[in-house]
Design an enzyme around this catalytic site. Structure first.
Site: not given
Ligand code: NAP
Length: 230
Positions: A11-12, A60, A86, A140, A155, A159
């Site tokens: 998910g990069a 994934v 990620n 998270s 969610y 997690k």
């Molecule tokens: P984001 O901006 O929504 O990005 C999510 C990424 O995951 C995107 O690149 C998305 O790809 C990819 N993805 C989703 N489903 C996928 C799959 N089946 N296979 C491969 N890639 C997939 O989220 P983020 O905030 O960067 O979150 C990254 C991680 O941090 C997550 O695990 C999230 O739960 C965790 N997190 C985030 C926060 C926060 O405040 N942002 C807090 C706690 C934990 P597409 O572009 O194709 O959709």
């Protein structure tokens, strides 16, 4: 076979994953594989990251995609040193556990739990060929049992399960020198976060766990490099 260390970030193509890939490449000199379920988006992100980053098609939640991605890593690089799980979906603040849409919850589990579980299983033979191998599960605070309350049903529970996977795989992979940790990036201003702290700050704690020395911790839950309660 290159001597440069190789990291895969799932998910990069955007958000925290893209920034983790950038920091690993720019600040730690790693060869970074930008996992993206949409290869075109992954290629665009890899180009923006630079430092020799390459895109890799990887959904994934799709076992065929996972198998093909790791077969490609094996064919091209012959090993993997760092896996950052990620990719994550569906911060479901609108759902409560006692009336959740279980089809939606299952979809969240497919990406948030079974995704990293499948990539871990598939990556281990390559990580065992790597050096000072590390696995980071991006988790998270929503998954912390010690602080769990109502809401974010799919969610939060996915997690919590990812945290349990972290503990089990860490114990199992310790004999091979593979360190496995869960990291909460904090509340981060991505599409998912919708507000919060700057993305580089959230990514830093993930990069810390991905680049731990051999004497570093394993089987822990961290935010900003500090242990937090499960
Ligand atoms: P984001 O901006 O929504 O990005 C999510 C990424 O995951 C995107 O690149 C998305 O790809 C990819 N993805 C989703 N489903 C996928 C799959 N089946 N296979 C491969 N890639 C997939 O989220 P983020 O905030 O960067 O979150 C990254 C991680 O941090 C997550 O695990 C999230 O739960 C965790 N997190 C985030 C926060 C926060 O405040 N942002 C807090 C706690 C934990 P597409 O572009 O194709 O959709």
């Amino acid at each position: 076979m290159t001597s440069q260390r190789i990291a895969l970030v799932t998910g990069a193509n955007r958000g925290i994953g893209k920034e983790v890939a950038l920091q690993l490449a720019r600040d730690h000199g790693l060869k970074v594989l930008v996992g993206s379920r949409d290869l075109a988006k992954g290629k665009r992100a890899a180009q923006e990251i630079g430092y020799g980053a390459d895109a890799l098609q990887l959904d994934v939640s799709d076992p065929v995609s996972v198998a093909e991605a790791f077969a490609q890593i094996m064919a091209v690089h012959g090993r993997l040193d760092i896996l950052v799980n990620n990719a994550g979906v569906d911060y479901d603040t609108d759902q409560q556990a006692h009336r959740a849409d279980l089809n939606r919850v299952r979809r969240a589990f497919d990406t948030n739990l079974f995704g990293p579980w499948d990539t871990t299983i598939t990556a281990v033979p390559l990580l065992r060929r790597g050096e000072d191998a590390r696995i980071v599960n991006v988790s998270s605070g929503s998954g912390a049992l010690s602080d769990m309350s109502a809401g974010t049903a799919g969610y939060g529970i996915s997690k919590a399960a990812l945290n349990a996977l972290t503990i089990k795989t860490a114990a199992e992979l310790k004999p091979y020198g593979i360190l496995v940790n869960a990291v909460c990036p904090g509340w981060v201003a991505t599409d998912m976060g919708g507000g919060g702290r700057p993305v580089p700050d959230g990514a830093k704690g993930v990069v810390w766990a991905a680049t731990l020395p051999a004497t570093g911790p394993t089987g822990g839950f961290f935010r900003d490099g500090r242990a937090i309660d499960w």
